[in-house]
Write a protein that holds these residues in place. Structure first.
Motif, PDB file in Angstrom:
ATOM      1  N   GLN A 282       0.844  -1.196   0.000  1.00 22.28           N
ATOM      2  CA  GLN A 282       0.000   0.000   0.000  1.00 22.28           C
ATOM      3  C   GLN A 282       0.872   1.236   0.000  1.00 22.28           C
ATOM      4  N   VAL A 283       0.566   2.163  -0.886  1.00 24.64           N
ATOM      5  CA  VAL A 283       1.366   3.390  -0.916  1.00 24.64           C
ATOM      6  C   VAL A 283       0.775   4.321   0.132  1.00 24.64           C
ATOM      7  N   VAL A 284       1.116   4.027   1.382  1.00 24.53           N
ATOM      8  CA  VAL A 284       0.399   4.684   2.460  1.00 24.53           C
ATOM      9  C   VAL A 284       0.769   6.143   2.628  1.00 24.53           C
ATOM     10  N   TYR A 285       1.890   6.537   2.018  1.00 26.50           N
ATOM     11  CA  TYR A 285       2.274   7.928   2.216  1.00 26.50           C
ATOM     12  C   TYR A 285       1.415   8.872   1.399  1.00 26.50           C
ATOM     13  N   ILE A 286       0.697   8.326   0.438  1.00 29.49           N
ATOM     14  CA  ILE A 286      -0.254   9.141  -0.298  1.00 29.49           C
ATOM     15  C   ILE A 286      -1.581   9.052   0.442  1.00 29.49           C
ATOM     16  N   SER A 287      -2.088  10.192   0.848  1.00 27.62           N
ATOM     17  CA  SER A 287      -3.326  10.137   1.605  1.00 27.62           C
ATOM     18  C   SER A 287      -4.442   9.557   0.757  1.00 27.62           C
ATOM     19  N   SER A 288      -5.110   8.550   1.279  1.00 22.50           N
ATOM     20  CA  SER A 288      -6.166   7.932   0.495  1.00 22.50           C
ATOM     21  C   SER A 288      -7.499   7.983   1.233  1.00 22.50           C
ATOM     22  N   ARG A 289      -7.528   8.835   2.262  1.00 26.86           N
ATOM     23  CA  ARG A 289      -8.782   8.855   3.016  1.00 26.86           C
ATOM     24  C   ARG A 289      -9.893   9.448   2.158  1.00 26.86           C
ATOM     25  N   LYS A 290     -11.095   9.075   2.490  1.00 30.15           N
ATOM     26  CA  LYS A 290     -12.257   9.533   1.721  1.00 30.15           C
ATOM     27  C   LYS A 290     -12.454  11.027   1.941  1.00 30.15           C
ATOM     28  N   LEU A 291     -13.048  11.674   0.959  1.00 32.77           N
ATOM     29  CA  LEU A 291     -13.391  13.075   1.131  1.00 32.77           C
ATOM     30  C   LEU A 291     -14.358  13.204   2.303  1.00 32.77           C
ATOM     31  N   SER A 292     -14.110  14.184   3.131  1.00 32.39           N
ATOM     32  CA  SER A 292     -15.010  14.328   4.275  1.00 32.39           C
ATOM     33  C   SER A 292     -16.333  14.898   3.776  1.00 32.39           C
ATOM     34  N   SER A 293     -17.341  14.722   4.570  1.00 32.33           N
ATOM     35  CA  SER A 293     -18.648  15.199   4.130  1.00 32.33           C
ATOM     36  C   SER A 293     -18.814  16.693   4.397  1.00 32.33           C
ATOM     37  N   THR A 294     -17.791  17.275   5.064  1.00 31.09           N
ATOM     38  CA  THR A 294     -17.885  18.708   5.308  1.00 31.09           C
ATOM     39  C   THR A 294     -17.659  19.466   4.010  1.00 31.09           C
ATOM     40  N   ILE A 295     -17.933  20.766   4.036  1.00 31.64           N
ATOM     41  CA  ILE A 295     -17.814  21.556   2.801  1.00 31.64           C
ATOM     42  C   ILE A 295     -16.343  21.608   2.394  1.00 31.64           C
ATOM     43  N   GLU A 296     -16.074  21.313   1.140  1.00 26.93           N
ATOM     44  CA  GLU A 296     -14.702  21.311   0.643  1.00 26.93           C
ATOM     45  C   GLU A 296     -14.329  22.729   0.232  1.00 26.93           C
ATOM     46  N   SER A 297     -13.111  23.176   0.623  1.00 22.30           N
ATOM     47  CA  SER A 297     -12.686  24.488   0.168  1.00 22.30           C
ATOM     48  C   SER A 297     -12.180  24.408  -1.260  1.00 22.30           C
ATOM     49  N   LYS A 298     -11.407  23.403  -1.568  1.00 22.20           N
ATOM     50  CA  LYS A 298     -10.857  23.246  -2.918  1.00 22.20           C
ATOM     51  C   LYS A 298     -10.865  21.770  -3.221  1.00 22.20           C
TER      52      LYS A 298
ATOM     53  N   LEU B 121       6.226  -4.936  -7.046  1.00 17.67           N
ATOM     54  CA  LEU B 121       5.106  -4.041  -6.710  1.00 17.67           C
ATOM     55  C   LEU B 121       3.791  -4.793  -6.789  1.00 17.67           C
ATOM     56  N   LYS B 122       2.848  -4.394  -5.966  1.00 22.31           N
ATOM     57  CA  LYS B 122       1.517  -5.011  -6.029  1.00 22.31           C
ATOM     58  C   LYS B 122       0.694  -4.319  -7.107  1.00 22.31           C
ATOM     59  N   LEU B 123      -0.103  -5.084  -7.801  1.00 21.30           N
ATOM     60  CA  LEU B 123      -0.993  -4.484  -8.796  1.00 21.30           C
ATOM     61  C   LEU B 123      -1.890  -3.463  -8.091  1.00 21.30           C
ATOM     62  N   GLY B 124      -2.144  -2.372  -8.796  1.00 23.73           N
ATOM     63  CA  GLY B 124      -3.034  -1.343  -8.236  1.00 23.73           C
ATOM     64  C   GLY B 124      -2.313  -0.244  -7.487  1.00 23.73           C
ATOM     65  N   THR B 125      -0.998  -0.435  -7.215  1.00 22.22           N
ATOM     66  CA  THR B 125      -0.280   0.625  -6.497  1.00 22.22           C
ATOM     67  C   THR B 125       0.215   1.681  -7.480  1.00 22.22           C
ATOM     68  N   VAL B 126       0.452   2.876  -6.945  1.00 22.74           N
ATOM     69  CA  VAL B 126       1.005   3.950  -7.774  1.00 22.74           C
ATOM     70  C   VAL B 126       2.413   3.541  -8.186  1.00 22.74           C
ATOM     71  N   PHE B 127       2.739   3.757  -9.457  1.00 24.68           N
ATOM     72  CA  PHE B 127       4.073   3.370  -9.926  1.00 24.68           C
ATOM     73  C   PHE B 127       5.132   4.226  -9.225  1.00 24.68           C
ATOM     74  N   ILE B 128       6.266   3.574  -8.915  1.00 31.03           N
ATOM     75  CA  ILE B 128       7.276   4.230  -8.073  1.00 31.03           C
ATOM     76  C   ILE B 128       8.078   5.294  -8.834  1.00 31.03           C
ATOM     77  N   GLY B 129       8.647   6.206  -8.079  1.00 28.20           N
ATOM     78  CA  GLY B 129       9.543   7.197  -8.683  1.00 28.20           C
ATOM     79  C   GLY B 129       9.610   8.462  -7.871  1.00 28.20           C
ATOM     80  N   SER B 130      10.711   9.182  -8.042  1.00 28.68           N
ATOM     81  CA  SER B 130      10.837  10.441  -7.313  1.00 28.68           C
ATOM     82  C   SER B 130      10.463  11.599  -8.230  1.00 28.68           C
ATOM     83  N   GLN B 131      10.199  12.724  -7.623  1.00 27.79           N
ATOM     84  CA  GLN B 131       9.788  13.910  -8.378  1.00 27.79           C
ATOM     85  C   GLN B 131      10.206  15.179  -7.644  1.00 27.79           C
TER      86      GLN B 131
END
Ligand SMILES: NC(=O)c1ccc[n+]([C@@H]2O[C@H](COP(=O)([O-])OP(=O)(O)OC[C@H]3O[C@@H](n4cnc5c(N)ncnc54)[C@H](OP(=O)(O)O)[C@@H]3O)[C@@H](O)[C@H]2O)c1
Length: 365
Positions: free
Chosen positions: A14-30, A87-97
Protein backbone atom coordinates in the motif's frame (compact mmCIF):
# COMPACT_ATOMS: atom_id res chain seq x y z
CA UNK A 1 17.17 2.33 -5.81
CA UNK A 2 15.10 0.25 -3.45
CA UNK A 3 13.97 2.80 -0.95
CA UNK A 4 10.53 3.60 -2.28
CA UNK A 5 9.97 -0.02 -3.00
CA UNK A 6 10.98 -1.14 0.46
CA UNK A 7 8.67 1.40 1.86
CA UNK A 8 5.84 0.09 -0.25
CA UNK A 9 6.68 -3.54 0.50
CA UNK A 10 6.98 -2.88 4.20
CA UNK A 11 3.42 -1.80 4.14
CA UNK A 12 2.04 -4.68 2.19
CA UNK A 13 2.12 -2.92 -1.13
CA UNK A 14 0.00 0.00 0.00
CA UNK A 15 1.37 3.39 -0.92
CA UNK A 16 0.40 4.68 2.46
CA UNK A 17 2.27 7.93 2.22
CA UNK A 18 -0.25 9.14 -0.30
CA UNK A 19 -3.33 10.14 1.60
CA UNK A 20 -6.17 7.93 0.50
CA UNK A 21 -8.78 8.86 3.02
CA UNK A 22 -12.26 9.53 1.72
CA UNK A 23 -13.39 13.08 1.13
CA UNK A 24 -15.01 14.33 4.27
CA UNK A 25 -18.65 15.20 4.13
CA UNK A 26 -17.88 18.71 5.31
CA UNK A 27 -17.81 21.56 2.80
CA UNK A 28 -14.70 21.31 0.64
CA UNK A 29 -12.69 24.49 0.17
CA UNK A 30 -10.86 23.25 -2.92
CA UNK A 31 -11.13 20.00 -4.77
CA UNK A 32 -7.83 18.93 -6.27
CA UNK A 33 -7.82 16.14 -8.80
CA UNK A 34 -4.60 14.17 -8.90
CA UNK A 35 -3.58 12.14 -11.93
CA UNK A 36 -1.62 9.01 -11.15
CA UNK A 37 -0.25 5.96 -12.92
CA UNK A 38 -1.15 2.69 -11.27
CA UNK A 39 0.33 -0.69 -12.07
CA UNK A 40 -2.35 -2.55 -14.02
CA UNK A 41 -0.42 -5.66 -15.01
CA UNK A 42 3.11 -6.85 -14.42
CA UNK A 43 5.67 -6.12 -17.12
CA UNK A 44 6.84 -8.85 -19.42
CA UNK A 45 9.88 -7.86 -21.46
CA UNK A 46 9.89 -4.20 -22.46
CA UNK A 47 7.04 -2.51 -20.53
CA UNK A 48 3.87 -1.78 -22.52
CA UNK A 49 1.74 1.32 -22.15
CA UNK A 50 -1.22 -0.91 -21.22
CA UNK A 51 0.70 -2.24 -18.19
CA UNK A 52 -0.03 1.04 -16.42
CA UNK A 53 -3.30 2.91 -16.11
CA UNK A 54 -3.59 6.67 -15.85
CA UNK A 55 -6.39 7.41 -13.39
CA UNK A 56 -7.73 10.40 -11.50
CA UNK A 57 -8.23 10.74 -7.79
CA UNK A 58 -9.97 13.50 -5.88
CA UNK A 59 -7.80 14.59 -3.00
CA UNK A 60 -9.27 15.47 0.39
CA UNK A 61 -8.82 18.76 2.21
CA UNK A 62 -5.57 19.18 4.07
CA UNK A 63 -5.38 18.35 7.74
CA UNK A 64 -3.07 20.12 10.17
CA UNK A 65 0.55 19.22 9.49
CA UNK A 66 -0.08 18.25 5.86
CA UNK A 67 1.00 19.86 2.62
CA UNK A 68 -0.09 19.49 -0.98
CA UNK A 69 2.58 19.40 -3.65
CA UNK A 70 2.27 19.56 -7.42
CA UNK A 71 4.75 17.68 -9.58
CA UNK A 72 7.03 19.84 -11.71
CA UNK A 73 9.53 17.20 -12.87
CA UNK A 74 9.25 13.43 -12.72
CA UNK A 75 12.20 11.10 -12.85
CA UNK A 76 12.30 8.01 -15.05
CA UNK A 77 15.02 5.57 -13.99
CA UNK A 78 16.16 2.03 -14.81
CA UNK A 79 15.56 0.82 -11.22
CA UNK A 80 11.82 1.26 -11.77
CA UNK A 81 11.94 -1.56 -14.33
CA UNK A 82 14.09 -3.72 -12.06
CA UNK A 83 11.81 -3.36 -9.02
CA UNK A 84 8.46 -3.52 -10.78
CA UNK A 85 7.98 -7.29 -10.26
CA UNK A 86 7.84 -6.67 -6.51
CA UNK A 87 5.11 -4.04 -6.71
CA UNK A 88 1.52 -5.01 -6.03
CA UNK A 89 -0.99 -4.48 -8.80
CA UNK A 90 -3.03 -1.34 -8.24
CA UNK A 91 -0.28 0.63 -6.50
CA UNK A 92 1.01 3.95 -7.77
CA UNK A 93 4.07 3.37 -9.93
CA UNK A 94 7.28 4.23 -8.07
CA UNK A 95 9.54 7.20 -8.68
CA UNK A 96 10.84 10.44 -7.31
CA UNK A 97 9.79 13.91 -8.38
CA UNK A 98 10.43 17.59 -7.85
CA UNK A 99 7.20 19.20 -6.70
CA UNK A 100 6.03 22.66 -5.73
CA UNK A 101 4.10 23.09 -2.50
CA UNK A 102 0.83 24.70 -3.55
CA UNK A 103 -1.16 24.41 -0.32
CA UNK A 104 -0.02 23.79 3.21
CA UNK A 105 -1.04 23.38 6.81
CA UNK A 106 2.57 22.82 7.82
CA UNK A 107 5.06 25.49 8.92
CA UNK A 108 7.88 23.19 7.93
CA UNK A 109 6.63 22.84 4.35
CA UNK A 110 5.26 26.26 3.39
CA UNK A 111 3.53 27.20 0.13
CA UNK A 112 6.01 28.09 -2.63
CA UNK A 113 8.84 25.79 -1.53
CA UNK A 114 9.99 22.95 -3.75
CA UNK A 115 10.45 19.43 -2.44
CA UNK A 116 12.03 16.31 -3.83
CA UNK A 117 10.39 13.06 -2.78
CA UNK A 118 9.52 9.49 -3.67
CA UNK A 119 5.87 10.28 -4.38
CA UNK A 120 5.57 7.98 -7.41
CA UNK A 121 4.17 8.86 -10.82
CA UNK A 122 1.45 11.24 -9.72
CA UNK A 123 0.63 14.88 -10.38
CA UNK A 124 -0.46 15.97 -6.88
CA UNK A 125 0.42 14.54 -3.52
CA UNK A 126 -0.65 15.14 0.05
CA UNK A 127 2.06 14.38 2.58
CA UNK A 128 2.03 14.81 6.35
CA UNK A 129 5.03 16.06 8.32
CA UNK A 130 5.12 12.64 9.96
CA UNK A 131 5.23 10.83 6.61
CA UNK A 132 7.87 13.23 5.33
CA UNK A 133 10.16 12.17 8.19
CA UNK A 134 10.30 8.63 6.85
CA UNK A 135 13.87 8.37 5.52
CA UNK A 136 12.76 5.98 2.78
CA UNK A 137 10.52 8.58 1.24
CA UNK A 138 13.52 10.88 0.90
CA UNK A 139 11.34 13.99 1.22
CA UNK A 140 13.57 17.04 1.37
CA UNK A 141 13.06 20.69 0.71
CA UNK A 142 15.09 21.21 -2.45
CA UNK A 143 18.46 22.86 -1.76
CA UNK A 144 19.20 26.16 -3.46
CA UNK A 145 20.74 25.45 -6.88
CA UNK A 146 21.03 29.13 -7.76
CA UNK A 147 20.23 29.64 -11.42
CA UNK A 148 20.39 25.96 -12.28
CA UNK A 149 17.26 24.03 -13.22
CA UNK A 150 15.30 22.42 -10.39
CA UNK A 151 15.28 19.23 -12.46
CA UNK A 152 18.92 18.65 -11.55
CA UNK A 153 17.61 17.51 -8.17
CA UNK A 154 16.63 14.30 -9.95
CA UNK A 155 19.95 13.92 -11.72
CA UNK A 156 23.44 15.24 -11.16
CA UNK A 157 22.32 17.01 -7.96
CA UNK A 158 20.19 14.14 -6.73
CA UNK A 159 20.23 10.37 -6.42
CA UNK A 160 22.11 9.53 -9.67
CA UNK A 161 24.76 12.18 -8.92
CA UNK A 162 25.22 10.72 -5.47
CA UNK A 163 25.35 7.16 -6.84
CA UNK A 164 28.24 8.37 -8.99
CA UNK A 165 29.96 10.36 -6.27
CA UNK A 166 29.80 7.84 -3.43
CA UNK A 167 29.59 4.63 -5.45
CA UNK A 168 32.71 5.47 -7.42
CA UNK A 169 34.89 7.25 -4.86
CA UNK A 170 34.07 5.04 -1.87
CA UNK A 171 34.27 1.69 -3.65
CA UNK A 172 36.76 2.17 -6.51
CA UNK A 173 39.00 4.51 -4.50
CA UNK A 174 40.65 5.74 -7.72
CA UNK A 175 44.25 6.94 -7.71
CA UNK A 176 45.80 9.47 -10.06
CA UNK A 177 47.10 7.84 -13.24
CA UNK A 178 44.90 4.75 -12.96
CA UNK A 179 42.73 3.49 -15.79
CA UNK A 180 38.99 3.61 -15.14
CA UNK A 181 36.28 2.02 -17.28
CA UNK A 182 32.65 3.07 -16.93
CA UNK A 183 29.78 1.34 -18.72
CA UNK A 184 26.47 3.10 -19.32
CA UNK A 185 28.87 5.99 -19.73
CA UNK A 186 26.55 8.53 -21.37
CA UNK A 187 23.72 8.12 -18.87
CA UNK A 188 22.78 9.93 -15.69
CA UNK A 189 25.20 8.07 -13.42
CA UNK A 190 27.91 7.04 -15.88
CA UNK A 191 28.51 10.51 -17.33
CA UNK A 192 29.15 11.85 -13.81
CA UNK A 193 31.40 8.93 -12.82
CA UNK A 194 33.66 9.46 -15.86
CA UNK A 195 34.04 13.15 -15.11
CA UNK A 196 34.82 12.56 -11.45
CA UNK A 197 37.45 10.06 -12.60
CA UNK A 198 38.96 12.79 -14.81
CA UNK A 199 38.90 15.22 -11.87
CA UNK A 200 40.88 12.58 -9.93
CA UNK A 201 43.49 12.42 -12.71
CA UNK A 202 42.56 9.03 -14.20
CA UNK A 203 42.63 7.73 -17.74
CA UNK A 204 38.92 7.24 -18.53
CA UNK A 205 37.28 4.85 -20.98
CA UNK A 206 33.53 5.15 -21.49
CA UNK A 207 31.38 2.39 -22.95
CA UNK A 208 27.96 3.22 -24.41
CA UNK A 209 25.79 2.20 -27.33
CA UNK A 210 25.84 5.17 -29.69
CA UNK A 211 28.61 7.07 -31.52
CA UNK A 212 26.92 10.44 -31.01
CA UNK A 213 26.98 9.79 -27.27
CA UNK A 214 30.66 8.93 -27.66
CA UNK A 215 31.38 12.30 -29.28
CA UNK A 216 29.78 14.04 -26.32
CA UNK A 217 31.86 12.01 -23.87
CA UNK A 218 35.14 12.75 -25.63
CA UNK A 219 34.62 16.28 -26.95
CA UNK A 220 32.65 17.83 -24.10
CA UNK A 221 33.22 15.73 -21.01
CA UNK A 222 36.90 15.00 -21.56
CA UNK A 223 36.81 11.18 -21.55
CA UNK A 224 40.01 9.75 -23.04
CA UNK A 225 38.39 6.91 -25.00
CA UNK A 226 34.96 5.81 -26.11
CA UNK A 227 33.86 2.31 -27.07
CA UNK A 228 30.54 1.53 -28.74
CA UNK A 229 29.51 -1.82 -27.27
CA UNK A 230 27.16 -2.45 -30.20
CA UNK A 231 30.14 -2.74 -32.55
CA UNK A 232 32.13 -6.01 -32.76
CA UNK A 233 35.45 -6.78 -31.04
CA UNK A 234 34.82 -5.10 -27.69
CA UNK A 235 37.61 -7.20 -26.21
CA UNK A 236 40.23 -6.03 -28.74
CA UNK A 237 39.09 -2.42 -28.69
CA UNK A 238 39.29 -2.30 -24.92
CA UNK A 239 42.78 -3.82 -24.98
CA UNK A 240 43.86 -1.05 -27.35
CA UNK A 241 42.37 1.69 -25.16
CA UNK A 242 43.79 0.17 -21.97
CA UNK A 243 47.15 -1.38 -22.98
CA UNK A 244 48.22 -1.51 -19.32
CA UNK A 245 44.97 -3.03 -18.09
CA UNK A 246 42.04 -1.65 -16.11
CA UNK A 247 42.34 -0.62 -12.46
CA UNK A 248 38.77 0.44 -11.70
CA UNK A 249 35.50 -0.54 -13.29
CA UNK A 250 32.20 1.22 -12.58
CA UNK A 251 29.57 -1.22 -13.78
CA UNK A 252 26.16 0.11 -14.79
CA UNK A 253 25.16 -2.69 -17.13
CA UNK A 254 26.41 -6.21 -16.28
CA UNK A 255 26.37 -9.05 -18.83
CA UNK A 256 29.01 -9.71 -21.46
CA UNK A 257 30.25 -6.10 -21.49
CA UNK A 258 31.21 -6.51 -17.84
CA UNK A 259 32.73 -9.96 -18.33
CA UNK A 260 34.97 -8.43 -21.00
CA UNK A 261 36.09 -5.61 -18.73
CA UNK A 262 36.70 -7.99 -15.79
CA UNK A 263 38.90 -10.15 -18.01
CA UNK A 264 41.24 -7.18 -18.52
CA UNK A 265 41.54 -5.93 -14.97
CA UNK A 266 44.85 -5.48 -13.18
CA UNK A 267 45.94 -7.10 -9.94
CA UNK A 268 43.87 -5.77 -7.01
CA UNK A 269 41.48 -3.97 -9.34
CA UNK A 270 38.30 -2.53 -7.84
CA UNK A 271 34.82 -2.92 -9.27
CA UNK A 272 31.79 -0.92 -8.18
CA UNK A 273 28.56 -2.59 -9.27
CA UNK A 274 25.88 0.06 -9.64
CA UNK A 275 23.36 -1.75 -11.84
CA UNK A 276 22.77 -4.45 -14.43
CA UNK A 277 20.47 -2.98 -17.05
CA UNK A 278 21.24 -5.70 -19.63
CA UNK A 279 18.90 -7.98 -17.69
CA UNK A 280 16.15 -5.61 -16.53
CA UNK A 281 13.76 -6.39 -19.37
CA UNK A 282 14.39 -10.13 -19.22
CA UNK A 283 12.29 -12.60 -17.30
CA UNK A 284 14.12 -14.59 -14.62
CA UNK A 285 14.03 -17.67 -16.82
CA UNK A 286 15.52 -15.86 -19.81
CA UNK A 287 18.24 -13.75 -18.22
CA UNK A 288 21.09 -13.06 -20.66
CA UNK A 289 24.14 -15.29 -20.21
CA UNK A 290 27.72 -14.04 -20.06
CA UNK A 291 31.24 -15.45 -19.85
CA UNK A 292 32.16 -16.82 -16.42
CA UNK A 293 34.37 -14.30 -14.60
CA UNK A 294 35.36 -16.03 -11.35
CA UNK A 295 38.70 -17.08 -12.83
CA UNK A 296 39.69 -13.47 -13.55
CA UNK A 297 38.39 -12.36 -10.18
CA UNK A 298 40.49 -14.94 -8.30
CA UNK A 299 43.70 -14.61 -10.30
CA UNK A 300 43.66 -10.81 -10.25
CA UNK A 301 42.37 -10.70 -6.67
CA UNK A 302 39.67 -8.22 -7.61
CA UNK A 303 37.43 -6.55 -5.09
CA UNK A 304 33.84 -6.32 -6.33
CA UNK A 305 31.18 -4.52 -4.34
CA UNK A 306 27.60 -3.61 -5.11
CA UNK A 307 25.88 -0.63 -3.55
CA UNK A 308 22.66 1.31 -3.24
CA UNK A 309 23.17 5.07 -3.18
CA UNK A 310 21.10 5.54 -0.03
CA UNK A 311 23.82 3.69 1.90
CA UNK A 312 25.30 7.20 2.17
CA UNK A 313 22.03 8.81 3.27
CA UNK A 314 23.81 10.32 6.28
CA UNK A 315 26.27 12.08 3.97
CA UNK A 316 23.70 12.88 1.25
CA UNK A 317 24.32 16.64 1.12
CA UNK A 318 28.09 16.14 0.88
CA UNK A 319 27.66 14.58 -2.58
CA UNK A 320 25.20 17.21 -3.76
CA UNK A 321 27.34 20.08 -2.47
CA UNK A 322 30.49 18.66 -4.08
CA UNK A 323 28.80 18.03 -7.44
CA UNK A 324 27.30 21.54 -7.33
CA UNK A 325 30.75 22.98 -6.60
CA UNK A 326 32.29 21.08 -9.51
CA UNK A 327 29.50 22.33 -11.80
CA UNK A 328 30.12 25.93 -10.73
CA UNK A 329 33.85 25.46 -11.35
CA UNK A 330 33.15 24.13 -14.86
CA UNK A 331 34.61 20.72 -13.98
CA UNK A 332 31.36 18.77 -14.09
CA UNK A 333 29.01 19.05 -17.04
CA UNK A 334 25.59 17.52 -17.41
CA UNK A 335 22.91 16.94 -19.95
CA UNK A 336 19.24 16.12 -19.58
CA UNK A 337 16.79 14.51 -21.96
CA UNK A 338 13.54 16.26 -21.13
CA UNK A 339 10.17 14.89 -22.23
CA UNK A 340 7.25 17.31 -21.98
CA UNK A 341 3.94 16.31 -20.42
CA UNK A 342 2.78 14.04 -17.61
CA UNK A 343 0.91 11.95 -20.20
CA UNK A 344 4.23 11.15 -21.88
CA UNK A 345 5.91 9.75 -18.77
CA UNK A 346 5.57 6.15 -19.86
CA UNK A 347 7.10 6.89 -23.27
CA UNK A 348 10.01 8.70 -21.61
CA UNK A 349 10.53 5.63 -19.42
CA UNK A 350 10.70 3.08 -22.24
CA UNK A 351 12.79 5.44 -24.40
CA UNK A 352 15.32 5.66 -21.58
CA UNK A 353 15.38 1.87 -21.17
CA UNK A 354 16.28 1.61 -24.85
CA UNK A 355 19.04 4.20 -24.85
CA UNK A 356 16.99 7.19 -26.05
CA UNK A 357 18.47 9.47 -23.40
CA UNK A 358 21.74 11.33 -23.10
CA UNK A 359 22.44 12.22 -19.47
CA UNK A 360 19.43 12.20 -17.15
CA UNK A 361 15.96 11.37 -18.48
CA UNK A 362 13.26 13.54 -16.87
CA UNK A 363 9.67 14.52 -17.59
CA UNK A 364 8.59 18.14 -17.37
CA UNK A 365 5.01 17.97 -16.16
N1 LIG B 1 22.92 1.37 -7.14
C1 LIG B 1 22.29 2.54 -7.16
O1 LIG B 1 22.06 3.17 -6.13
C2 LIG B 1 21.88 3.09 -8.47
C3 LIG B 1 21.45 4.42 -8.60
C4 LIG B 1 21.13 4.89 -9.87
C5 LIG B 1 21.22 4.06 -10.97
N2 LIG B 1 21.62 2.77 -10.79
C6 LIG B 1 21.82 1.88 -11.93
O2 LIG B 1 22.80 2.47 -12.75
C7 LIG B 1 22.55 2.17 -14.10
C8 LIG B 1 22.44 3.46 -14.89
O3 LIG B 1 21.33 4.19 -14.40
P1 LIG B 1 21.03 5.66 -14.95
O4 LIG B 1 19.96 6.22 -14.12
O5 LIG B 1 22.31 6.38 -15.09
O6 LIG B 1 20.43 5.33 -16.39
P2 LIG B 1 20.94 5.89 -17.78
O7 LIG B 1 22.31 5.34 -18.00
O8 LIG B 1 20.74 7.35 -17.83
O9 LIG B 1 19.91 5.23 -18.80
C9 LIG B 1 19.91 3.90 -19.09
C10 LIG B 1 20.93 3.59 -20.22
O10 LIG B 1 21.24 2.21 -20.21
C11 LIG B 1 21.76 1.86 -21.48
N3 LIG B 1 21.31 0.53 -21.83
C12 LIG B 1 20.04 0.08 -22.03
N4 LIG B 1 20.05 -1.23 -22.35
C13 LIG B 1 21.34 -1.60 -22.34
C14 LIG B 1 22.01 -2.85 -22.59
N5 LIG B 1 21.32 -3.96 -22.90
N6 LIG B 1 23.36 -2.88 -22.51
C15 LIG B 1 24.07 -1.78 -22.19
N7 LIG B 1 23.50 -0.58 -21.95
C16 LIG B 1 22.16 -0.51 -22.01
C17 LIG B 1 21.23 2.89 -22.48
O11 LIG B 1 22.35 3.62 -23.01
P3 LIG B 1 23.17 3.09 -24.31
O12 LIG B 1 22.78 4.00 -25.43
O13 LIG B 1 24.59 3.24 -23.90
O14 LIG B 1 22.77 1.67 -24.57
C18 LIG B 1 20.37 3.82 -21.62
O15 LIG B 1 20.48 5.16 -22.02
C19 LIG B 1 21.32 1.31 -14.12
O16 LIG B 1 21.70 -0.04 -14.13
C20 LIG B 1 20.64 1.65 -12.82
O17 LIG B 1 19.80 0.62 -12.37
C21 LIG B 1 21.93 2.28 -9.58
Amino acid sequence: MNVALNYILNRGGQVVYISSRKLSSTIESKIVKAKKYILHQHFSGLPKQSDLKLVEEKLPNLRNGEFLSEAVYLSVDPYMRAYEPRLKLGTVFIGSQIAKITDSKSKQYPIGKYVVGQFGWRSHTITSEEEAKNPELLVNVLPDFGKLSLSLGLGVLGMPGNAAYFGFLEICKPKEGETVVVSGAAGAVGSVVGQIAKIKGCNVIGIAGDDEKGKWLINELGFDHFINYKKPNLHKTLAKCAPNGVDCYFDNVGGEISSTVLSQMNLHGRVSVCGAIVGYNANRSTLPTATITQGFIAIKQLRIEGFIATRWRDRWMEGIDQNLKWISEGKLKYRETVTEGFENTFQAFVDMLQGGNVGKAVVKV
